[in-house]
Design an enzyme around this catalytic site. Structure first.
Site, PDB file in Angstrom:
ATOM      1  CE1 TYR A  12      -3.079   3.056   0.791  1.00  0.00           C
ATOM      2  CE2 TYR A  12      -2.636   2.731   3.134  1.00  0.00           C
ATOM      3  CZ  TYR A  12      -3.221   3.458   2.113  1.00  0.00           C
ATOM      4  OH  TYR A  12      -3.952   4.578   2.405  1.00  0.00           O
ATOM      5  N   GLY A  37       1.596  -8.133  -1.134  1.00  0.00           N
ATOM      6  CA  GLY A  37       1.639  -7.093  -2.172  1.00  0.00           C
ATOM      7  C   GLY A  37       0.883  -7.525  -3.425  1.00  0.00           C
ATOM      8  CB  ALA A  75       9.344  -5.886   2.870  1.00  0.00           C
ATOM      9  CG  ASN A  93       8.232 -10.587   7.234  1.00  0.00           C
ATOM     10  OD1 ASN A  93       9.177 -10.781   6.480  1.00  0.00           O
ATOM     11  ND2 ASN A  93       7.141  -9.944   6.863  1.00  0.00           N
ATOM     12  CE1 TYR A 142       3.827  -3.251  12.114  1.00  0.00           C
ATOM     13  CE2 TYR A 142       2.672  -1.631  13.448  1.00  0.00           C
ATOM     14  CZ  TYR A 142       3.385  -1.960  12.316  1.00  0.00           C
ATOM     15  OH  TYR A 142       3.661  -0.990  11.398  1.00  0.00           O
ATOM     16  CG  PHE A 209     -12.668  -3.975  17.104  1.00  0.00           C
ATOM     17  CD1 PHE A 209     -13.665  -4.944  17.075  1.00  0.00           C
ATOM     18  CD2 PHE A 209     -11.768  -3.924  16.037  1.00  0.00           C
ATOM     19  CE1 PHE A 209     -13.761  -5.845  16.020  1.00  0.00           C
ATOM     20  CE2 PHE A 209     -11.857  -4.824  14.980  1.00  0.00           C
ATOM     21  CZ  PHE A 209     -12.857  -5.782  14.969  1.00  0.00           C
TER      22      PHE A 209
HETATM   23  N1  UFG Z   1     -11.354  -0.623  14.439  1.00  0.00           N
HETATM   24  C1  UFG Z   1     -12.672  -0.933  14.677  1.00  0.00           C
HETATM   25  N2  UFG Z   1     -13.291  -1.816  13.851  1.00  0.00           N
HETATM   26  C2  UFG Z   1     -12.641  -2.439  12.830  1.00  0.00           C
HETATM   27  C3  UFG Z   1     -11.274  -2.118  12.592  1.00  0.00           C
HETATM   28  C4  UFG Z   1     -10.668  -1.208  13.434  1.00  0.00           C
HETATM   29  O1  UFG Z   1     -13.293  -0.413  15.603  1.00  0.00           O
HETATM   30  O2  UFG Z   1     -13.255  -3.255  12.135  1.00  0.00           O
HETATM   31  C5  UFG Z   1     -10.698   0.350  15.319  1.00  0.00           C
HETATM   32  C6  UFG Z   1      -9.464  -0.222  15.990  1.00  0.00           C
HETATM   33  O3  UFG Z   1      -9.810  -0.915  17.153  1.00  0.00           O
HETATM   34  C7  UFG Z   1      -8.668   1.067  16.232  1.00  0.00           C
HETATM   35  C8  UFG Z   1      -9.056   1.975  15.065  1.00  0.00           C
HETATM   36  O4  UFG Z   1     -10.255   1.421  14.534  1.00  0.00           O
HETATM   37  O5  UFG Z   1      -9.106   1.656  17.405  1.00  0.00           O
HETATM   38  C9  UFG Z   1      -8.018   1.980  13.975  1.00  0.00           C
HETATM   39  O6  UFG Z   1      -7.674   0.642  13.691  1.00  0.00           O
HETATM   40  P1  UFG Z   1      -6.817   0.220  12.431  1.00  0.00           P
HETATM   41  O7  UFG Z   1      -6.745  -1.281  12.450  1.00  0.00           O
HETATM   42  O8  UFG Z   1      -7.353   0.872  11.221  1.00  0.00           O
HETATM   43  O9  UFG Z   1      -5.393   0.850  12.705  1.00  0.00           O
HETATM   44  P2  UFG Z   1      -4.449   0.727  13.997  1.00  0.00           P
HETATM   45  O10 UFG Z   1      -4.592   2.007  14.757  1.00  0.00           O
HETATM   46  O11 UFG Z   1      -4.644  -0.533  14.724  1.00  0.00           O
HETATM   47  O12 UFG Z   1      -3.024   0.586  13.339  1.00  0.00           O
HETATM   48  C10 UFG Z   1      -2.565   1.442  12.325  1.00  0.00           C
HETATM   49  C11 UFG Z   1      -1.518   0.713  11.516  1.00  0.00           C
HETATM   50  C12 UFG Z   1      -0.341   0.418  12.367  1.00  0.00           C
HETATM   51  C13 UFG Z   1       0.155   1.669  13.026  1.00  0.00           C
HETATM   52  C14 UFG Z   1      -0.943   2.362  13.757  1.00  0.00           C
HETATM   53  C15 UFG Z   1      -0.410   3.661  14.290  1.00  0.00           C
HETATM   54  O13 UFG Z   1      -2.044  -0.512  11.010  1.00  0.00           O
HETATM   55  O14 UFG Z   1       0.652  -0.105  11.527  1.00  0.00           O
HETATM   56  O15 UFG Z   1      -2.011   2.605  12.872  1.00  0.00           O
HETATM   57  O16 UFG Z   1      -1.384   4.537  14.708  1.00  0.00           O
HETATM   58  F1  UFG Z   1       1.092   1.350  13.910  1.00  0.00           F
END
Ligand code: UFG
Length: 348
Positions: A12, A37, A75, A93, A142, A209
């Site tokens: 991405y 990818g 990566a 990884n 992570y 969540f």
């Molecule tokens: N969320 C939901 N429902 C979903 C998916 C996510 O409520 O179906 C919530 C998560 O719990 C979180 C927020 O939306 O509170 C954002 O979640 P994401 O999975 O979109 O992103 P993250 O914050 O977990 O992680 C992302 C990147 C990481 C990075 C992080 C830094 O994936 O690599 O942002 O802020 F480290």
């Protein structure tokens, strides 16, 4: 013109950076296992190598054949939630395979690296917005893998004079102008694409969540930053190192937080669709609030992000989703192995 190796260039953020590098006239080689990818996003004019960073001999052959001026290392496995259940996969990884890359770089005297780091390094913030000198206490595996790799980079700096810039992304979102490339993970775990897939009718609902966080509306707050603004920051960091700049770390975010509920509301407005919301329990490893202070990169490298409104960011992601409702093509295993047995797509 400098020759840049981009690991994870079919992913991405990597693919957006590759596009920008080509626009600026750089020679680009992409290395990607294609586990996550997509070959479709790799432009014809780059040298493409389908290889996993675990493959030391394959890496050596690529460095033997090319003279790289710098490496941009994207990566990695990225899903914070999944890392809590499969830590070994993430450490192998993101740390161990990353060392293979550093070793081959040192062997062939490639001393400049731009590293995809993350806000997940900080864990639960003690101060908000977060500056780069905030304590580093990740709350998911992570984030720990990325913290360890930043430490490894600092050791290579001390020992071998590696010059690196670690870019700590907050929540990358959106898609390139033209919507040819964008966010398509399998499985998708990120909020904005999941909300938009729900708007498209590909999913029944979006689950929130956790609604009992210590935030204004009880849902997690994140700082969403447009992927094209991230790409610009990579270019600035690269130019800085190529011009003799020193190793450093920078946050990349907008400085504004949006709750999960606010993101869903913004997506409803942008798409004009009703999006069914289901309240669910907390996801393990999620800090309540992550908001960046990105003053350092603005002052030092002149970064000037263009997308500041969450609706504008979601709009670009929505264009991508409408154009690619089923995402990119999934490679059949026959095509995957065919690609694997032909290491370069474009000769050099
Ligand atoms: N969320 C939901 N429902 C979903 C998916 C996510 O409520 O179906 C919530 C998560 O719990 C979180 C927020 O939306 O509170 C954002 O979640 P994401 O999975 O979109 O992103 P993250 O914050 O977990 O992680 C992302 C990147 C990481 C990075 C992080 C830094 O994936 O690599 O942002 O802020 F480290």
């Amino acid at each position: 013109m400098s020759h840049i190796l981009v690991t994870g260039g079919a992913g991405y953020i990597g693919s957006h950076v590759v596009k920008l590098l080509l626009e600026k006239g750089y020679k680009v080689s992409v290395l990607d296992s294609l586990i996550n990818g997509h070959i479709e996003v790799v432009p014809e004019e780059v040298n493409f190598y389908q290889i996993d960073l675990a493959d030391k001999e394959g890496l050596d052959a690529i460095f033997e054949k090319n003279t790289f001026d710098a490496v941009m290392h994207f990566a990695a496995f990225i899903e914070a939630g999944i890392s809590m259940n499969e830590p070994g996969k993430f450490f192998t990884n993101n740390c161990s395979n990353g060392i293979n890359l550093l070793e081959v770089m040192m062997k062939y005297d490639v001393s400049k690296l731009i590293f995809s780091s993350t806000a997940a390094l900080y864990g639960d913030p003690i101060q908000t917005p977060i500056k780069e000198n905030h304590p580093l206490q990740p709350v998911n595996h992570y984030g720990t893998t990325k913290l360890i790799f930043e430490k490894i980079l600092s050791m290579y700096k001390e020992t071998y004079n590696l010059k690196y810039i670690a870019l700590r992304y907050f929540n990358a979102a959106g898609a390139d102008q033209g919507a040819e490339i964008g966010e398509d993970h399998d499985p998708e775990t990120h909020l904005i694409p999941l909300v938009l897939q729900t708007a498209l009718g590909k999913r029944d609902d979006i689950k929130i969540f956790g609604t009992d966080y210590d935030t204004e509306d009880g849902t997690c707050v994140r700082d969403y930053i447009h992927v094209s603004d991230l790409a610009e920051a990579h270019l600035l960091a690269l130019e800085n190192l190529l011009e003799g700049g020193q190793s450093d770390q920078f946050n990349l975010g907008n400085g504004k937080g949006f709750s999960v509920r606010e993101v869903i509301e913004a997506a409803k407005k942008v798409t004009g669709k009703d999006i069914k919301v289901v309240e669910a329990g907390r996801r393990e490893g999620d800090p309540a609030i992550l908001i960046a202070d990105s003053t350092k990169i603005k002052n030092k490298l002149g970064w000037d992000p263009k997308f500041t409104s969450i609706e504008d960011i979601i709009k670009t992601a929505w264009e991508f989703h409408m154009k690619h409702p089923d995402g990119f093509k999934k490679l059949s295993s026959a095509t995957f192995f065919e690609l694997l047995s032909t290491p370069t797509r474009a000769g050099n």
